[in-house]
Scaffold this motif. Structure first.
Motif, PDB file in Angstrom:
ATOM      1  N   GLU B  32       0.839  -1.188   0.000  1.00  0.00           N
ATOM      2  CA  GLU B  32       0.000   0.000   0.000  1.00  0.00           C
ATOM      3  C   GLU B  32       0.881   1.248   0.000  1.00  0.00           C
ATOM      4  O   GLU B  32       1.831   1.356   0.780  1.00  0.00           O
ATOM      5  CB  GLU B  32      -0.909  -0.009   1.235  1.00  0.00           C
ATOM      6  N   PHE B  55     -14.386 -11.183 -11.837  1.00  0.00           N
ATOM      7  CA  PHE B  55     -13.815 -12.064 -10.823  1.00  0.00           C
ATOM      8  C   PHE B  55     -14.975 -12.783 -10.134  1.00  0.00           C
ATOM      9  O   PHE B  55     -16.011 -12.172  -9.851  1.00  0.00           O
ATOM     10  CB  PHE B  55     -13.057 -11.269  -9.747  1.00  0.00           C
ATOM     11  N   LEU B  60     -13.019 -12.960  -5.145  1.00  0.00           N
ATOM     12  CA  LEU B  60     -12.826 -11.525  -4.896  1.00  0.00           C
ATOM     13  C   LEU B  60     -12.674 -11.246  -3.402  1.00  0.00           C
ATOM     14  O   LEU B  60     -11.776 -10.515  -2.973  1.00  0.00           O
ATOM     15  CB  LEU B  60     -14.025 -10.762  -5.458  1.00  0.00           C
ATOM     16  N   LEU B  61     -13.556 -11.860  -2.612  1.00  0.00           N
ATOM     17  CA  LEU B  61     -13.486 -11.665  -1.160  1.00  0.00           C
ATOM     18  C   LEU B  61     -12.164 -12.194  -0.606  1.00  0.00           C
ATOM     19  O   LEU B  61     -11.496 -11.526   0.184  1.00  0.00           O
ATOM     20  CB  LEU B  61     -14.668 -12.368  -0.477  1.00  0.00           C
ATOM     21  N   TYR B  64      -9.249  -9.809  -1.573  1.00  0.00           N
ATOM     22  CA  TYR B  64      -9.168  -8.557  -0.819  1.00  0.00           C
ATOM     23  C   TYR B  64      -8.784  -8.797   0.635  1.00  0.00           C
ATOM     24  O   TYR B  64      -8.089  -7.991   1.245  1.00  0.00           O
ATOM     25  CB  TYR B  64     -10.466  -7.745  -0.951  1.00  0.00           C
ATOM     26  N   ARG B  65      -9.241  -9.934   1.175  1.00  0.00           N
ATOM     27  CA  ARG B  65      -8.850 -10.268   2.551  1.00  0.00           C
ATOM     28  C   ARG B  65      -7.344 -10.498   2.631  1.00  0.00           C
ATOM     29  O   ARG B  65      -6.673  -9.995   3.525  1.00  0.00           O
ATOM     30  CB  ARG B  65      -9.616 -11.515   2.997  1.00  0.00           C
ATOM     31  N   ASP B  68      -5.464  -7.226   2.291  1.00  0.00           N
ATOM     32  CA  ASP B  68      -5.570  -6.511   3.576  1.00  0.00           C
ATOM     33  C   ASP B  68      -4.589  -7.054   4.603  1.00  0.00           C
ATOM     34  O   ASP B  68      -3.868  -6.308   5.258  1.00  0.00           O
ATOM     35  CB  ASP B  68      -6.990  -6.674   4.148  1.00  0.00           C
ATOM     36  N   HIS B  79      -6.819  -6.886 -17.690  1.00  0.00           N
ATOM     37  CA  HIS B  79      -7.619  -7.859 -18.418  1.00  0.00           C
ATOM     38  C   HIS B  79      -7.292  -7.754 -19.892  1.00  0.00           C
ATOM     39  O   HIS B  79      -6.637  -6.802 -20.321  1.00  0.00           O
ATOM     40  CB  HIS B  79      -9.119  -7.717 -18.129  1.00  0.00           C
ATOM     41  N   ALA B  96     -15.094   0.527 -13.460  1.00  0.00           N
ATOM     42  CA  ALA B  96     -13.803   0.727 -12.794  1.00  0.00           C
ATOM     43  C   ALA B  96     -14.026   1.319 -11.407  1.00  0.00           C
ATOM     44  O   ALA B  96     -14.663   2.364 -11.276  1.00  0.00           O
ATOM     45  CB  ALA B  96     -12.933   1.654 -13.629  1.00  0.00           C
ATOM     46  N   SER B  97     -13.535   0.633 -10.378  1.00  0.00           N
ATOM     47  CA  SER B  97     -13.846   1.102  -9.026  1.00  0.00           C
ATOM     48  C   SER B  97     -12.614   1.239  -8.135  1.00  0.00           C
ATOM     49  O   SER B  97     -12.733   1.340  -6.917  1.00  0.00           O
ATOM     50  CB  SER B  97     -14.864   0.164  -8.375  1.00  0.00           C
ATOM     51  N   GLU B  98     -11.435   1.223  -8.750  1.00  0.00           N
ATOM     52  CA  GLU B  98     -10.214   1.440  -7.968  1.00  0.00           C
ATOM     53  C   GLU B  98      -9.475   2.653  -8.531  1.00  0.00           C
ATOM     54  O   GLU B  98      -8.626   2.521  -9.417  1.00  0.00           O
ATOM     55  CB  GLU B  98      -9.309   0.190  -8.011  1.00  0.00           C
ATOM     56  N   PRO B  99      -9.795   3.843  -8.015  1.00  0.00           N
ATOM     57  CA  PRO B  99      -9.206   5.062  -8.605  1.00  0.00           C
ATOM     58  C   PRO B  99      -7.683   5.128  -8.475  1.00  0.00           C
ATOM     59  O   PRO B  99      -7.045   5.880  -9.207  1.00  0.00           O
ATOM     60  CB  PRO B  99      -9.880   6.197  -7.819  1.00  0.00           C
ATOM     61  N   ASP B 100      -7.102   4.335  -7.560  1.00  0.00           N
ATOM     62  CA  ASP B 100      -5.645   4.373  -7.393  1.00  0.00           C
ATOM     63  C   ASP B 100      -4.921   3.313  -8.223  1.00  0.00           C
ATOM     64  O   ASP B 100      -3.693   3.248  -8.215  1.00  0.00           O
ATOM     65  CB  ASP B 100      -5.279   4.170  -5.911  1.00  0.00           C
TER      66      ASP B 100
END
Lengths: 90, 142
Positions: B32, B55, B60-61, B64-65, B68, B79, B96-100
């Motif tokens: 990060e 995914f 996906l879960l 991300y776990r 984290d 992709h 698209a949901s990850e702006p970084d």
């Protein structure tokens, strides 16, 4: 009644940057309504016409609620709700 | 600008070729705040489609776990397009949901599963706005 709700990056603008917030309720729908009272606008990003948006995944205790009861999935004190936008495209 | 090691770029391209004509997808995780993609994680395209990827929700879960727990983020989300250029589709932009993240697109349109040059491009996608960026490939061992 408190449920821990994990908020994805894209929705943290509604939670002042918080990764985790608390919500109350006996179903996922009630928890979302409760979140909306403190984080106005978040409900619209999760729910459309009373159903979860197609590209939003919500898990209660690691189970995708689509395989449980959708927004009517029961929740109880101490449960963990995770919200993750789908990673998808064309 | 996206800076990526050659071995990881090659692994993304190999995945895209392997799954052609279906779209391939995955992430490259990194610490990060580092903006450095270091851990290649190919994902299953649950849609198994030449025109769509997603995914699997449980994958996906888990992903991300794990990120984290390790203090990582998806630095690259990649992709493939298998019949169109390596440019984000309207669907890609809308979802698209990850702006970084750096959104990497690979196109296998020209050579399919075979060897040959593959388009490899990177974008930022923020609030529906697509900005292409330069890709710097760091040679292995460099």
């Amino acid at each position: 009644m408190a449920v821990e709700v994990r908020i994805p990056t894209i929705l943290r603008s509604y939670t002042d940057g918080a990764k985790t917030v608390e919500g109350g309720g006996t179903t996922l729908a009630e928890v979302i309504d409760d979140l909306e009272t403190r984080h106005a606008g978040i409900k619209e990003r999760l729910v459309e016409s009373g159903d979860l948006r197609r590209f939003i995944n919500v898990y209660v205790n690691d189970e995708d609620v689509r395989f449980l009861g959708g927004v009517e999935t029961p929740v109880k004190d101490g449960d963990t709700v995770v919200v993750l936008p789908a990673v998808a495209g064309g | 600008m996206l800076t990526i090691r050659q071995a990881i770029r090659d692994a993304i391209i190999a995945h895209a070729r392997r799954d052609h004509p279906d779209e391939a997808c995955g992430v490259v995780a990194g610490a990060e705040g580092s903006d450095e993609p270091t851990r290649f994680i190919p994902m299953l395209n649950a849609a198994r489609s030449p025109t769509f990827f997603e995914f699997d929700s449980h994958d996906l879960l888990r992903l991300y776990r794990e990120l984290d727990d390790r203090g990582e983020v998806p630095v690259v989300i990649y992709h493939s397009h298998t019949a169109t250029p390596a440019y984000p589709s309207r669907t890609d932009i809308g979802l698209a949901s990850e702006p970084d993240a750096h959104y990497v697109l690979v196109s296998t349109t020209e050579y399919g599963t075979g060897e040959g040059p593959v388009e490899f491009r990177s974008y930022r996608i923020v609030d529906g706005v697509v900005t292409e960026e330069e890709v710097e490939v760091v040679p292995d061992g460099g």
